[in-house]
Design a protein around this motif. Structure first.
Motif, mmCIF file in Angstrom:
data_model
loop_
_atom_site.group_PDB
_atom_site.id
_atom_site.type_symbol
_atom_site.label_atom_id
_atom_site.label_comp_id
_atom_site.label_asym_id
_atom_site.label_seq_id
_atom_site.Cartn_x
_atom_site.Cartn_y
_atom_site.Cartn_z
ATOM 1 N N PRO A 199 0.793 -1.233 0.000
ATOM 2 C CA PRO A 199 0.000 0.000 0.000
ATOM 3 C C PRO A 199 0.821 1.276 0.000
ATOM 4 C CG PRO A 199 -0.809 -1.553 1.656
ATOM 5 C CD PRO A 199 0.475 -2.094 1.166
ATOM 6 N N LEU A 200 2.099 1.194 0.405
ATOM 7 C CA LEU A 200 2.901 2.401 0.513
ATOM 8 C C LEU A 200 3.679 2.705 -0.760
ATOM 9 C CD1 LEU A 200 4.170 2.117 4.185
ATOM 10 C CD2 LEU A 200 2.057 3.080 3.294
ATOM 11 N N GLY A 201 3.617 1.819 -1.742
ATOM 12 C CA GLY A 201 4.133 2.155 -3.057
ATOM 13 C C GLY A 201 5.598 1.901 -3.322
ATOM 14 N N PHE A 202 6.375 1.437 -2.341
ATOM 15 C CA PHE A 202 7.780 1.144 -2.602
ATOM 16 C C PHE A 202 7.929 -0.349 -2.919
ATOM 17 C CE2 PHE A 202 7.176 0.139 1.834
ATOM 18 C CZ PHE A 202 7.980 -0.971 2.061
ATOM 19 N N ILE A 203 9.054 -0.711 -3.522
ATOM 20 C CA ILE A 203 9.340 -2.124 -3.763
ATOM 21 C C ILE A 203 10.798 -2.390 -3.431
ATOM 22 C CG2 ILE A 203 7.597 -2.458 -5.541
ATOM 23 C CD1 ILE A 203 9.805 -2.171 -7.624
ATOM 24 N N PRO A 307 10.750 9.996 4.022
ATOM 25 C CA PRO A 307 9.391 9.458 4.192
ATOM 26 C C PRO A 307 8.845 9.762 5.583
ATOM 27 C CG PRO A 307 11.012 7.727 3.691
ATOM 28 C CD PRO A 307 11.757 8.953 4.088
ATOM 29 N N PHE A 308 7.584 10.106 5.612
ATOM 30 C CA PHE A 308 6.878 10.206 6.884
ATOM 31 C C PHE A 308 5.813 9.127 6.891
ATOM 32 C CE2 PHE A 308 3.227 11.750 9.377
ATOM 33 C CZ PHE A 308 3.839 11.795 10.625
ATOM 34 N N LEU A 309 5.898 8.248 7.857
ATOM 35 C CA LEU A 309 5.005 7.097 7.939
ATOM 36 C C LEU A 309 3.910 7.360 8.957
ATOM 37 C CD1 LEU A 309 4.329 4.099 7.311
ATOM 38 C CD2 LEU A 309 5.955 3.475 9.103
ATOM 39 N N GLY A 310 2.685 7.106 8.566
ATOM 40 C CA GLY A 310 1.581 7.309 9.488
ATOM 41 C C GLY A 310 0.320 6.605 9.029
ATOM 42 N N THR A 311 -0.801 7.123 9.475
ATOM 43 C CA THR A 311 -2.125 6.597 9.130
ATOM 44 C C THR A 311 -2.686 7.400 7.960
ATOM 45 O OG1 THR A 311 -2.531 5.880 11.397
ATOM 46 C CG2 THR A 311 -4.461 6.246 10.008
ATOM 47 N N GLU A 312 -3.391 6.721 7.068
ATOM 48 C CA GLU A 312 -3.873 7.389 5.872
ATOM 49 C C GLU A 312 -5.160 8.184 6.136
ATOM 50 O OE1 GLU A 312 -4.061 6.317 1.205
ATOM 51 O OE2 GLU A 312 -5.204 4.962 2.503
ATOM 52 N N ALA A 313 -5.183 9.403 5.610
ATOM 53 C CA ALA A 313 -6.390 10.229 5.535
ATOM 54 C C ALA A 313 -6.302 10.985 4.205
ATOM 55 C CB ALA A 313 -6.483 11.178 6.725
ATOM 56 N N SER A 453 -9.504 1.339 11.279
ATOM 57 C CA SER A 453 -9.865 0.834 9.956
ATOM 58 C C SER A 453 -9.042 1.462 8.837
ATOM 59 C CB SER A 453 -11.349 1.075 9.690
ATOM 60 O OG SER A 453 -11.661 2.458 9.794
ATOM 61 N N ALA A 454 -8.176 2.400 9.171
ATOM 62 C CA ALA A 454 -7.388 3.098 8.151
ATOM 63 C C ALA A 454 -6.217 2.239 7.687
ATOM 64 C CB ALA A 454 -6.860 4.413 8.701
ATOM 65 N N LYS A 455 -5.739 2.539 6.506
ATOM 66 C CA LYS A 455 -4.555 1.891 5.976
ATOM 67 C C LYS A 455 -3.323 2.721 6.342
ATOM 68 C CE LYS A 455 -6.782 -0.327 2.010
ATOM 69 N NZ LYS A 455 -6.802 -0.450 0.532
ATOM 70 N N PRO A 456 -2.148 2.115 6.276
ATOM 71 C CA PRO A 456 -0.941 2.912 6.479
ATOM 72 C C PRO A 456 -0.718 3.837 5.293
ATOM 73 C CG PRO A 456 -0.353 0.707 5.768
ATOM 74 C CD PRO A 456 -1.839 0.698 5.995
ATOM 75 N N ALA A 457 0.015 4.884 5.516
ATOM 76 C CA ALA A 457 0.335 5.831 4.444
ATOM 77 C C ALA A 457 1.727 6.376 4.665
ATOM 78 C CB ALA A 457 -0.675 6.975 4.417
ATOM 79 N N ALA A 458 2.361 6.760 3.585
ATOM 80 C CA ALA A 458 3.672 7.400 3.657
ATOM 81 C C ALA A 458 3.659 8.624 2.752
ATOM 82 C CB ALA A 458 4.772 6.439 3.243
ATOM 83 N N LEU A 496 12.265 3.826 4.213
ATOM 84 C CA LEU A 496 11.007 3.151 4.562
ATOM 85 C C LEU A 496 11.074 1.699 4.119
ATOM 86 C CD1 LEU A 496 7.980 3.107 5.418
ATOM 87 C CD2 LEU A 496 7.457 3.937 3.114
ATOM 88 N N SER A 497 10.688 0.800 5.014
ATOM 89 C CA SER A 497 10.672 -0.618 4.644
ATOM 90 C C SER A 497 9.698 -1.359 5.542
ATOM 91 C CB SER A 497 12.079 -1.218 4.758
ATOM 92 O OG SER A 497 12.111 -2.545 4.259
ATOM 93 N N THR A 498 9.674 -2.666 5.369
ATOM 94 C CA THR A 498 8.792 -3.526 6.144
ATOM 95 C C THR A 498 9.279 -3.658 7.580
ATOM 96 O OG1 THR A 498 10.057 -5.378 5.216
ATOM 97 C CG2 THR A 498 7.929 -4.877 4.212
#
Length: 867
Positions: A199-203, A307-313, A453-458, A496-498
């Motif tokens: 969901p965060l778009g990196f590979i 990257p700033f990692l948090g909750t998606e809005a 219920s939110a997804k993670p976001a970066a 940013l990683s797993t």
């Protein structure tokens, strides 16, 4: 098993030690080195080919090396975390990620910086390459890491070498699965290599590769050298094509047992990629096993996007139902529920104190009822509950705080007032975008999603300050014997990683730990594309095609136009695409000119043209900045020593050479030392031999040398090496001729662990690396101790744990209960400890190659008798 891997732990009473290296501030910085101590009675023995284990270790001719087993703490080469992992709902994302479609990394900064994105475009993913990782385990149940373990999975092989209860002193209990990862470090490293669509778009940089994980670190990042060596060897035995190691202990010696082990693996044909350490910016601060000969040791470069990692809005312009733009935020207390409301910003004209915070009540120009708004407010000048209390006077129910600076570490989970119904925090960079829109009169709406219920976001913010420069924490070379390191640099700052699912699933971390798996991935891409697996060839390909970065002096706050020193960046930033497509090969990947005593004033290298046509090469010299090891009057490597533009002079046998297709040419170099540098500060000078071909290839060979004599360093600090009371509240020298009355010991016993029993203890401060420290006990006066002549002097035995080898700049502490290292109980009497430090490049068997420091005298009495 091949013979060179016979590095077997032998457990017994032949060696008993209790030397401890404690965390210490070296130089004048705040970084601390990792600490370690010896495991009493434990050996690692390397045998000559064709010989097996025997109990008469010390007398066996076929024994090649004997090392004590050491336990370590804080081995993981992470520096800091810029935002914490948080729990997320991964709903809608497959629990078993696809192995065939990881998406595009277009715009992903670490891959752009290293040209990995170009190789992905060409279809190279690392498929068919096995990458073995030695770390803290991996959460292979993470959907982004495949969700499974074994054949056909992303994490297909490996094992647990320690078990759940390992603490460095007890017997490891191996298991078949490298799970769980209670530290998180191994999972983060694994994602940098092999993360699948998420969901965060990196590979991952080599998302088609197969991973093996060898769990060798406990939950605190600790391990022992015998376990680590076994893990390295097992990764080799299991057929890893490349081994990635993001762990280390500060050393600076190629002879350290960890370094020797990985060097043997490289000699056997498997490349090993290792973090160079996070002890920068002091010179001579590299870590083992990254000091090993032939390994690819990696420095860290700061990411150009943070990257700033948090909750998606989401936000939308003009109306609540407009096009949604995702953003990341950190939930506060209480967190936002599912709501969509317009944003309203606190500005100086709406506060009584003219600020953008609400440390005082809002002014009369502010709406009296803001219950239908999400209020954007700066968190500055007072605490978050105070701001919430003041905003509550205007009926504010929902608050989005933002930080007052651009440091993402300053974003945290805020607290509020009892009347607040929802709160959170975003970085200043995000708030600035919104403030600009609101300032222009744009209607801006925020659609908040309940974190449950939110997804993670970066969200990625440009790093316009240090992006693309060497990370300040990245360790510098060279080794204490002037071997060139690091060899290469890749992005390791703010990655940013797993992360383990029970620790949030994702994480932003920094360190040479993060740079290393990216470099291992580049090796995998080259292996897939060129079918080259030879470590020396790969190292030369990467080194020769690297891109040199400019020098940023953190302490002076100066950005120089000169290239950063080789001791900081090695050859420079890895360029994967250029390495794969280069047709020119160079016979060496780097050149050490050694110190002034052993100055190499003449050397050579060979250019081989692998193109299908003749190529003309122009050969030149690109000096980089030199850097002092010491500040004037300071005896330890300094974090903020001076740099200089003074450079060596290089003269080439030819400055232009044409080489036919398939041909080669040797170039001889004559070197003159740089002038104007202060030898007492032990400056390290460096630069690059440049080769520009008419085929468009731009190649380099990095070199470095040291002005001054490493052999003249007296690493043991005479003013800070002494006997002290083990029960003291501080490490202060005991008075000369002080007396200790201690229990009569038993043969082979160790000093008591109880702090209630006071023992004489030895304190040594090492300011620099020392190849060998002897701590010989000298009887004084008429003390009736039996003595043995060691290096020309009569000694009653060695202090427990001594001699110690391959010492780094650190503090060493050893308690003493009357039993020598050799197992002899000393009689009552008066003694001193004669410390002998072997000079760098010295011979351990030559007494003249040691310098001497003697402690004050101390008296031993026993309050009981032998039983």
């Amino acid at each position: 098993m091949v013979s060179y891997l016979h590095l077997l732990p032998f457990l017994g009473v032949l060696f008993a030690s209790s030397v401890h290296a404690k965390p210490s501030s070296v130089g004048d910085g705040n970084n601390t080195v990792g600490n370690w101590d010896y495991v009493p009675g434990a050996y690692i023995i390397e045998y000559e080919q064709g010989h097996t284990l025997s109990t008469k270790i010390a007398s066996l001719a076929p024994v090649k090396n004997v090392w004590p087993v050491m336990r370590y703490q804080n081995l993981n080469m992470r520096k800091f975390a810029s935002s914490k992992g948080i729990k997320h709902n991964l709903g809608g994302h497959s629990q078993h990620a696809s192995r065939t479609a990881a998406g595009s990394d277009t715009g992903y900064a670490p891959h752009i910086l290293t040209q990995v994105d170009k190789l992905h475009t060409e279809g190279y993913t690392g498929k068919g390459i096995r990458i073995g990782i030695v770390d803290s385990g991996v959460d292979y149940k993470h959907p982004v890491l495949g969700g499974c373990f074994g054949e056909g999975c992303v994490v297909a092989y490996g094992m647990d070498l320690i078990g759940p209860d390992f603490n460095g002193t007890n017997t490891p209990v191996p298991g078949p699965y490298p799970y769980p990862d209670c530290l998180g470090h191994g999972t983060h490293v694994s994602g940098i290599i092999a993360a699948q669509e998420n969901p965060l778009g990196f590979i991952g940089a080599a998302y088609g590769a197969t991973l093996g994980m060898y769990k060798a670190l406990d939950c605190g990042g600790g391990s022992s050298n015998d376990v680590l060596m076994a893990a390295f060897n097992q990764a080799y035995e299991d057929g890893s094509d490349v081994i990635s190691i993001s762990i280390g202990i500060y050393s600076g010696w190629t002879e350290d047992p960890l370094a020797v082990t990985v060097s043997r693996i490289v000699d056997a044909g498997v490349p090993v990629v290792i973090a160079n350490g996070n002890q920068g910016p002091a010179v001579f601060s590299s870590a083992s096993p990254g000091d090993g000969m032939g390994v690819m040791n990696v420095a860290s470069i700061d990411n150009t996007e943070t990257p700033f990692l948090g909750t998606e809005a989401f936000t939308s312009l003009h109306s609540p139902s407009g096009n949604l733009t995702s953003f990341a935020w950190l939930p506060g207390t209480p967190a936002f529920p599912n709501i969509t409301l317009p944003l309203w910003a606190v500005t100086p004209n709406a506060t009584t104190d003219g600020s953008s915070s609400a440390c005082s009540p809002l002014s009369s120009s502010a709406p009296t009822d803001l219950s239908d708004k999400i209020v954007l407010v700066e968190l500055a000048g007072c605490d978050d509950p105070t701001i919430a209390e003041n905003l509550a006077k205007n009926n504010v129910k929902y608050i989005m705080y933002y930080s007052s600076d651009d440091d993402l570490d300053d974003v945290y989970s805020v607290s509020t007032a009892p009347s607040t119904l929802g709160a959170g925090m975003v970085p200043l960079q995000q708030a600035a975008i919104w403030l600009d829109l609101l300032g222009k009169g744009t209607d801006l709406y925020a659609k908040m999603v309940d974190p449950q219920s939110a997804k993670p976001a970066a969200t990625y913010f440009p790093n316009n300050s240090t992006g693309g420069y060497l990370s300040y924490f990245s360790s510098w070379g060279p080794t204490w014997e002037v071997d060139v390191n690091p060899h290469i640099a890749t992005p390791g700052g703010s990655i940013l990683s797993t992360y383990p699912l029970d620790m949030g699933g994702y994480y932003v971390d920094s360190g040479t730990s993060m740079a290393t798996p990216l470099m291992a991935s580049i090796y995998a891409l080259i292996m897939q594309a060129r079918s080259i697996k030879d470590p020396k060839t790969l190292l030369s390909m990467i080194s020769s095609t690297a891109k040199q970065t400019k020098y940023y002096d953190l302490y002076q706050s100066i950005f120089y136009n000169d290239p950063a020193p080789v001791a900081q960046q090695g050859a420079g930033l890895a360029q994967a695409y250029d390495a794969i497509h280069a047709t020119t090969t160079l016979s060496v990947s780097s050149i050490s000119l050694n110190d002034t005593d052993h100055f190499v004033n003449r050397t050579d290298f060979t250019i081989k043209n692998g193109a299908k046509q003749a190529v003309t090469y122009s050969i030149g010299h690109l000096p980089s900045r030199s850097r002092d090891t010491f500040k004037a009057g300071v005896s330890t490597p300094s974090q903020n020593s001076n740099s200089s533009s003074a450079a060596a002079t290089l003269t080439f046998s030819a400055t232009k050479v044409t080489i036919l297709a398939g041909g080669s040419a040797k170039i001889t170099i004559k070197v003159a030392l740089p002038q104007g540098l202060t030898q007492a500060n032990l400056p390290v000078y460096s630069g690059y031999i440049s080769l520009n071909g008419t085929n468009g290839e731009k190649l380099v060979i990095p070199y470095l040398g040291v002005i001054g004599s490493l052999g003249s360093l007296q690493g043991i600090d005479a003013g800070n090496s002494y006997i002290y009371h083990s029960t003291g509240h501080s490490w202060q020298p005991a008075p000369n001729n002080d007396t200790w009355t201690i229990p009569y010991p038993s043969v082979g016993s160790q000093p008591p662990a109880s702090a209630a029993i006071d023992c004489p203890a030895l304190y040594i401060l090492a300011n620099t690396g020392v190849p060998l420290i002897r701590a010989d006990i000298i009887p004084l006066g008429d003390t009736p101790a039996n003595t043995t002549k060691i290096l020309g002097l009569d000694t009653a035995g060695s202090f427990p744990g001594y001699p110690i080898q391959w010492v780094d700049a650190n503090i060493y502490q050893t308690p003493f209960n009357g039993v020598t290292q050799e197992g002899v109980i000393l009689p009552e009497g008066s003694y001193a400890v004669l410390l002998r430090g072997l000079k760098i490049f010295g011979s351990a068997s030559n007494a003249d190659d040691y310098y001497i420091v003697q402690t004050q005298s101390f008296n031993i009495k026993y309050n009981s008798t032998a039983t």
